[in-house]
Design an enzyme around this catalytic site. Sequence first.
Site, PDB file in Angstrom:
ATOM      1  N   ASN A  84      38.747  17.924  47.880  1.00 29.95           N
ATOM      2  CA  ASN A  84      39.545  17.439  46.770  1.00 29.95           C
ATOM      3  C   ASN A  84      40.728  16.667  47.309  1.00 29.95           C
ATOM      4  O   ASN A  84      41.690  17.261  47.782  1.00 29.95           O
ATOM      5  CB  ASN A  84      40.008  18.632  45.923  1.00 29.95           C
ATOM      6  N   CYS A 142      43.530  15.992  43.390  1.00 33.19           N
ATOM      7  CA  CYS A 142      44.163  16.826  42.373  1.00 33.19           C
ATOM      8  C   CYS A 142      45.548  16.303  42.067  1.00 33.19           C
ATOM      9  O   CYS A 142      46.370  16.145  42.956  1.00 33.19           O
ATOM     10  CB  CYS A 142      44.257  18.270  42.817  1.00 33.19           C
ATOM     11  N   ILE A 154      34.487  11.773  38.342  1.00 31.07           N
ATOM     12  CA  ILE A 154      35.910  11.667  38.603  1.00 31.07           C
ATOM     13  C   ILE A 154      36.592  13.028  38.487  1.00 31.07           C
ATOM     14  O   ILE A 154      36.116  13.907  37.770  1.00 31.07           O
ATOM     15  CB  ILE A 154      36.609  10.679  37.616  1.00 31.07           C
ATOM     16  N   GLY A 162      37.297  16.465  29.872  1.00 30.57           N
ATOM     17  CA  GLY A 162      36.567  16.595  28.614  1.00 30.57           C
ATOM     18  C   GLY A 162      36.008  15.271  28.114  1.00 30.57           C
ATOM     19  O   GLY A 162      36.142  14.235  28.770  1.00 30.57           O
ATOM     20  N   GLY A 195      32.002  20.384  33.708  1.00 32.35           N
ATOM     21  CA  GLY A 195      33.321  21.007  33.834  1.00 32.35           C
ATOM     22  C   GLY A 195      33.753  21.683  32.552  1.00 32.35           C
ATOM     23  O   GLY A 195      33.332  22.796  32.239  1.00 32.35           O
TER      24      GLY A 195
HETATM   25  C1  LIG Z   1      41.007  24.128  34.224  1.00 33.86           C
HETATM   26  C2  LIG Z   1      40.528  23.143  35.251  1.00 33.86           C
HETATM   27  C3  LIG Z   1      40.715  23.394  36.601  1.00 33.86           C
HETATM   28  C4  LIG Z   1      40.271  22.498  37.551  1.00 33.86           C
HETATM   29  N1  LIG Z   1      40.444  22.786  38.890  1.00 33.86           N
HETATM   30  C5  LIG Z   1      39.949  21.925  39.834  1.00 33.86           C
HETATM   31  C6  LIG Z   1      40.035  22.225  41.218  1.00 33.86           C
HETATM   32  O1  LIG Z   1      40.508  23.294  41.611  1.00 33.86           O
HETATM   33  N2  LIG Z   1      39.563  21.318  42.122  1.00 33.86           N
HETATM   34  C7  LIG Z   1      39.013  20.134  41.718  1.00 33.86           C
HETATM   35  O2  LIG Z   1      38.595  19.344  42.563  1.00 33.86           O
HETATM   36  N3  LIG Z   1      38.885  19.835  40.405  1.00 33.86           N
HETATM   37  C8  LIG Z   1      39.340  20.695  39.457  1.00 33.86           C
HETATM   38  N4  LIG Z   1      39.206  20.384  38.116  1.00 33.86           N
HETATM   39  C9  LIG Z   1      38.557  19.122  37.733  1.00 33.86           C
HETATM   40  C10 LIG Z   1      37.103  19.339  37.352  1.00 33.86           C
HETATM   41  O3  LIG Z   1      36.367  19.831  38.434  1.00 33.86           O
HETATM   42  C11 LIG Z   1      36.485  18.025  36.850  1.00 33.86           C
HETATM   43  O4  LIG Z   1      36.569  17.043  37.861  1.00 33.86           O
HETATM   44  C12 LIG Z   1      37.191  17.508  35.609  1.00 33.86           C
HETATM   45  O5  LIG Z   1      37.485  18.567  34.749  1.00 33.86           O
HETATM   46  C13 LIG Z   1      36.379  16.460  34.851  1.00 33.86           C
HETATM   47  O6  LIG Z   1      35.165  16.976  34.380  1.00 33.86           O
HETATM   48  P1  LIG Z   1      34.965  17.512  32.855  1.00 33.86           P
HETATM   49  O7  LIG Z   1      35.442  16.420  31.956  1.00 33.86           O
HETATM   50  O8  LIG Z   1      33.515  17.813  32.746  1.00 33.86           O
HETATM   51  O9  LIG Z   1      35.815  18.730  32.729  1.00 33.86           O
HETATM   52  C14 LIG Z   1      39.641  21.302  37.154  1.00 33.86           C
HETATM   53  C15 LIG Z   1      39.450  21.052  35.792  1.00 33.86           C
HETATM   54  C16 LIG Z   1      39.883  21.946  34.834  1.00 33.86           C
HETATM   55  C17 LIG Z   1      39.663  21.625  33.388  1.00 33.86           C
END
Ligand SMILES: Cc1cc2nc3c(=O)[nH]c(=O)nc-3n(C[C@H](O)[C@H](O)[C@H](O)COP(=O)(O)O)c2cc1C
Lengths: 271, 271, 304, 304
Positions: C128, C131, C192, C218, C266
Site C-alpha cells: 500500500n 493510503c 484504486i 463505494g 471492498g
Molecule cells: C474501512 C476501510 C478500510 C480500508 N483499509 C485499507 C487498508 O488498510 N489498506 C489498503 O490498502 N486499503 C484499504 N482500504 C481501501 C480498500 O481496500 C479499497 O481500495 C477501497 O475501499 C475501494 O474499493 P471499494 O469501493 O470496493 O470499497 C480500506 C477501505 C475501507 C472502506
Amino acid sequence: MLFKSMVLSNHEVSPGYYRMRVTAPPELLSASPGQFVMVKVRDSIDPLLRRPFGIFDIGVLPAAYDGGCEQVYLEMLYKVVGKGTAMMATLHNGDVLDFLAPLGNGFRMGNPQGEKVLVGGGIGLAPLYFLAKKLVENSKVRLFIGGRTREDILCVTEFERLGIETYVSTDDGTLGACGLVTEVMERHLTEDGGDKTIFSCGPMPMLQAVADIARRRSIACQVSLEAHMACGMGACLGCVVKGSEHGDSHPDYRCVCKEGPVFNFQQLMWV
Amino acid sequence: MLFKSMVLSNHEVSPGYYRMRVTAPPELLSASPGQFVMVKVRDSIDPLLRRPFGIFDIGVLPAAYDGGCEQVYLEMLYKVVGKGTAMMATLHNGDVLDFLAPLGNGFRMGNPQGEKVLVGGGIGLAPLYFLAKKLVENSKVRLFIGGRTREDILCVTEFERLGIETYVSTDDGTLGACGLVTEVMERHLTEDGGDKTIFSCGPMPMLQAVADIARRRSIACQVSLEAHMACGMGACLGCVVKGSEHGDSHPDYRCVCKEGPVFNFQQLMWV
Amino acid sequence: MKPDMSVEIGSLKLRNPVITASGTFGYGEEFKDYLNLEEIGAIITKGLSLKPRAGNPTPRIVETPAGMLNAIGLQNVGVDAFIEKKTPFLRTISTPAIVNLFGNTIEEYAELASRLEQVPEVAGIEVNISCPNVKQGGIVFGTDPKAAATVVRAVRSETTKPLIVKLSPNVTDVVEMAVACAEAQADALSLINTLTGMAVDLRTRRPVLANVTGGLSGPAIKPVALRMVWQVAKAVTLPVIGIGGIMNATDALEFILAGATAIQVGTANFLDPAAAGIIAREMEQYLAENGIAAIGELRGALQV
Amino acid sequence: MKPDMSVEIGSLKLRNPVITASGTFGYGEEFKDYLNLEEIGAIITKGLSLKPRAGNPTPRIVETPAGMLNAIGLQNVGVDAFIEKKTPFLRTISTPAIVNLFGNTIEEYAELASRLEQVPEVAGIEVNISCPNVKQGGIVFGTDPKAAATVVRAVRSETTKPLIVKLSPNVTDVVEMAVACAEAQADALSLINTLTGMAVDLRTRRPVLANVTGGLSGPAIKPVALRMVWQVAKAVTLPVIGIGGIMNATDALEFILAGATAIQVGTANFLDPAAAGIIAREMEQYLAENGIAAIGELRGALQV
Ligand SMILES: Cc1cc2nc3c(=O)[nH]c(=O)nc-3n(C[C@H](O)[C@H](O)[C@H](O)COP(=O)(O)O)c2cc1C
Ligand SMILES: Cc1cc2nc3c(=O)[nH]c(=O)nc-3n(C[C@H](O)[C@H](O)[C@H](O)COP(=O)(O)OP(=O)(O)OC[C@H]3O[C@@H](n4cnc5c(N)ncnc54)[C@H](O)[C@@H]3O)c2cc1C
Ligand SMILES: Cc1cc2nc3c(=O)[nH]c(=O)nc-3n(C[C@H](O)[C@H](O)[C@H](O)COP(=O)(O)OP(=O)(O)OC[C@H]3O[C@@H](n4cnc5c(N)ncnc54)[C@H](O)[C@@H]3O)c2cc1C
Ligand SMILES: Cc1cc2nc3c(=O)[nH]c(=O)nc-3n(C[C@H](O)[C@H](O)[C@H](O)COP(=O)(O)O)c2cc1C
Ligand code: FES
Ligand code: FES
C-alpha cells in the site's frame, strides 16, 4: 445471520419515534438482550450502509389459523434522525427489509438475587425492554427513564405491565420528575442498599453520569454504546471506543460492534 | 411545469410492460401528443436523473361525489428495462412522483383531409395513443404495430375502440402477420394512393426503414426519437442527434428534448 | 461445461478472480459464518505495519452519497501479533491470503516484507503506497513515481512472493505511477485505493471525521476506478487488479472488460458479508450462460 | 431582520452566493419558466470557444451511482453567435452573467477574453482550464501549474472583468494549481470541475460513452470537492467558489463552512430546474433561523 423480513407493523408511538415489528427466522429466538441488528433500509445504494438498531423485543405470534405457522417476530423502537430512519418511517406492512442479526455481545444477566436497575435516556430505552422481559423472570427490576420532554418518554406502559416499578423524569418537567434521570436514580439508590446491577443505555453524557455513580458507589454497571458503524462485525474498525487501558503510547481501542455494544463500565475510558 | 402526482393505478399490461395513471394539474390538458414527461422516480439520489416517458394518454376523471373535483390524469405506458423503470413498477396507488412536463415538440397534425398512418414498434406505441385520440376527431387513421413477439403487442383494443383499423405483426409470427411492421405497412400502402402522413415511434432500425419508405414514396413522415437525457430542456446538450445538414466540418446537432422528440424525417441525418 | 474461472497474479494461481479488499474483510475469520471462504479467489488482510498502530480518533467513518469516507488510520495489530494470532486461522483455509502492508520509511517496507517472507501462510504481498490517511505514510510514496519505484525495489529485494503494488487515484497521471512500479519489478498492480474526501456537519460546524479528511470508497468511485484500470491495463503488461465500487458480478465483469485480470470487493462486504462469494458465483454463471469458456476471454475485451 | 446574503467575487458584487455552473444551465434563458433568475447570484454560461464546436458523438451522458458522466465535448455556438444570439436575453435580467471560456491555445484564450471585454452583458469570465473531454484542450493547462499560470496571465492582460479560474480535480496537488493561478492574478478560483471517469456496458462490451471517458459530476463527487475547497481556501486569499454535488442548501452551506465565498449548482439543475433558486432561498432561511446576520460569518467557520 442474514435474513429478509416482512414488515408486520410500523407505528409512530410518539412524535418522531416509531415501533416496527417484522418477521424473523426462528434462530433469532436465541438472541440475547443488548445484541443488535443491522438493517438495509432500501434495496438501493441510497442509503448505502446498513443502520444499527437495538432489539426492542422478540416474540412468537401463534398460528392464526389451523395449519398455519407460528411466526417469530422482531421489534425495533427507533427515532427518526436522518435519511435512513426517515425512510424506515415510510415503510408499510408487507414491505421487505434485509437484516444482519443478531450482532455483538448483549447484557450479562448477573446474579439473579441482586436488584436490577435499568436506566434509559430517550431512545436509549430501546434495548432495555427485551432485557427487562428476561430479568423479571428471576429478579426485582426497576426502571429509570428520562428524556428532554414528555414526548421522549416511550413505552412506560409496556414496562409497567411487566410489573416493573418505573420512575420517569424529564429535563423540562413536562412528565414525571423534573431533572436528569441520573439525579432521580441516585436519589432512589440512596434510600436502599443491597446487591445491585445497573444496565444503562442512552446519550453519552448520561452514560458518563451513570458510570460515575456506579464507580462512586461500587455498583456493577453495564452500558450499551452507540458508534458510527459500517460492517457491524469487527471488520472495518470504524466503530471503536477507547478502552480503560488506552493511552497515547499504548492504544486500547475496542470495537463497539463486536466487543460491545454492551460493556462493563470499567472496560471503558471515561473522560 | 414541475408538479407532484399521486399514482392512481399501475398495472402490468403484458409481461414487463406497465401502464401507470397518475394525477396531473389541469394545465397538462393543453399538452400535445408527442410531447413527453420527465419523472423523478424516487425522492432519493438513486436513481439520480429523471427518466423520460411519452404521454400515453391525458384525460379527466369526473367528480366521484357531490362536491368532489374533477381530476386530470396522465397515463404512461412503460417497459421495465433498468433500475428506474423497475422501481416504477413497484409503485402503488397513493405513492407520489415528481414530474417535469410537458416537454419538447409534439406531432404536427397536418392537413385533416389526408390519411394518418401510425407506425409503432414495441414500446414505441406509447405516444401514439394520445396522438390517435386527437387524429380520429378529423381524419382517417390506421395503425401498424409491430413487436418481436406477441407479448410486445400492447393496447390494440384501446386503438380499435377509437375506430382505428389496426394491423399487427410480430417478428416470430406469434401474433398477426409474421415479419417486420414496416414490411406490412409497405404492403398496405401499395394498395392505396392518396394524401398521407406517417407518424412513427419505435426502435431506430424501424424508424430508419420507415424513413426510407417515406423518402421513396414521398410521403410526409414524422418520427419520435429517444436519446439519453439529463435535463430534458435543452441545457445539457446530452441528447443530441445529427441533423440532415451534419458534416464533419459543419456540425448540425439537434436536441431531441427541445427541438424534438418529434422530427420531420427530413430534418435528420439517416445513415 | 464449467467455465474456467482461474486467473494468475504472477506466480499465484487463484481459483477465481474475486479477492476481498484490504481493510474491508478483517483477517478473513470475521466472515467465516457468512461466506464459504473456499469460494473466493483470495483474501487480502488489513494493512499491516511493523509495530501495532492505534489508528485515528473517532468518528472514523461516515456515509456519503453512494459511498463512505473512512479514516481508520491503519489501526492494526502489527506484524508480530499478526503472525502469532492471525495466521493460525489462515492455515485452515485453502484460499490464499495476501498481506497488505505499509511503512513510514523505505526500510520499514523492506523489513516487513522480509519478516513475511518466512511466513508460509502469506501467499503474496500487496504494498500500500497509497493510503491517504496517515500523514507521514504512504501519501508521498503513492504520488511520486520515483519514490514508489524505490519502495517497490526495496520490497522486491526482500521477497520472492508475488508482489502487488496498490495505486492511489489521487494523482494527475496514474499511468506514470503504474509504469514506474512495473519497471521496479512488481508482479501486479491493484487499483484504486480511496479518493481523498471530506464531510462537514453543518449543525456542529465541524468535519464529521475526527481526522478531517478520509478515503472515499463505494459505488460513487466506480467510474473513476474503471477509467484508471482501463488506462493502466493498456499501458502495462502486468496483471491489473480492479478495485472501486464493485457491488455485484456486473460491476466485476465491467472491470474485467476494461482490462483487469482480477478484482477486489471492498465496501460491498459491509453491505452484505456474503458479497464476495455471490459475486464469484454470479460471474461464473454469467460465463456459463453466455457460452464463455474462460474468464480470460473477457479480459480487456472492451471494444473501444 | 433579513440576513445579508451578498458576496463579492473580485469587483463583482452578487446578491447571494448561488451561481449556476457552466454547461448545466444553458445560456440562462432555458430556465426562465422554472426559476426567477433574479433570485440567484449569477449564472455561468456554457463553455465558449472562438469558433462554434460540434462536440462529441453520442451517447454523451450516462448515469452512474449518485452521479453522471458527461462527454458533451464542449459543443457551443462560438463567440460570434454568443454575442449575437445569447446576449439579448442576458440584457433583460439584472443577474450577472459570467462567461465560461476555453481555448486550444494560449492565443485562443487571450483572443476570446479580448472579444468579450467589449461585451457589456458579460459581467465576468471563468476560465476553464480543466475540461477533461477535449484531447488538445484544457487538460494540459489544467494539470500543469506553469501552463495554467500562462493562460491566466494571457487572459488577465486582455480583460478588466473579474477573472475566475476553474480548477480540475484530476491532479495530485490542487493547492499547487491554485497558488499558481492566484499568483498569475486571477480574481477568484472555482472548483471542482468533473473527475474523469468511464462507464462500461457489459451487454455490448463497449464503453457507454462514445467518447469512452467523461466527466463525473453530482453528489458522488461532493466529498472530493469539499476536501479540495477546504485545502485551497486555506492556502490562498482569493475568494473560492465551491462546486461539486451541491443539491440543496445544506450542501451549499457545508462548502461555505469549508471556506467557499460562493457556490455553483450544476447537476442539480437537471433534477430540478428550480434548484438554484430554492437553494438561495433556503440558505437565507437558514441564516435567519439561526440568527446569522451575514453569510460571511459562516465562511471558513469550520472548526477543525
Ligand atoms: C474501512 C476501510 C478500510 C480500508 N483499509 C485499507 C487498508 O488498510 N489498506 C489498503 O490498502 N486499503 C484499504 N482500504 C481501501 C480498500 O481496500 C479499497 O481500495 C477501497 O475501499 C475501494 O474499493 P471499494 O469501493 O470496493 O470499497 C480500506 C477501505 C475501507 C472502506
Ligand atoms: C449498536 C447500536 C444500536 C442502536 N440502536 C438504536 C435503536 O434501537 N433505536 C434507534 O432509534 N437508534 C439506534 N441506534 C442509532 C441508529 O443507528 C442511528 O440513529 C441511525 O443509524 C441513523 O441513521 P439515519 O440514516 O437516520 O441518520 P443519518 O444521520 O442520515 O446517518 C448517517 C450516518 O451516520 C450514522 N449514524 C447517525 N447517527 C448514529 C448513531 N447515533 N449511532 C450510530 N451511527 C449513527 C448512520 O449509521 C449513517 O451511517 C443504534 C446505534 C447503534 C450503534
Ligand atoms: C422522449 C422519450 C420518450 C420515451 N418514452 C418512453 C415511453 O413512453 N415508455 C417507455 O417505456 N420508455 C420510454 N422512453 C425510454 C425510457 O426513458 C427509458 O427506458 C428509461 O429511461 C430507462 O430507465 P431505467 O432506469 O429503467 O434504465 P437504465 O438502463 O437503468 O437507465 C440508465 C440510464 O440510461 C437512460 N436510458 C436507458 N435507456 C434509454 C432509452 N431508451 N432512451 C433514453 N434514455 C435511456 C436512462 O434515462 C438513464 O439515464 C422514452 C425515452 C425518451 C428519450
Ligand atoms: C452536462 C455538463 C456539461 C458541462 N459543461 C461544462 C463546461 O462547458 N465548462 C465547464 O467549465 N464545466 C462544465 N461542466 C462542469 C460543471 O460546471 C461542474 O463543474 C461539475 O458538473 C460539478 O458540479 P456538479 O456536481 O454540481 O454538477 C459540465 C457539467 C455537466 C454535467
Ligand atoms: S462496525 Fe465495522 S468494526 Fe465495528
Ligand atoms: S436532455 Fe439535456 S439538452 Fe436534451
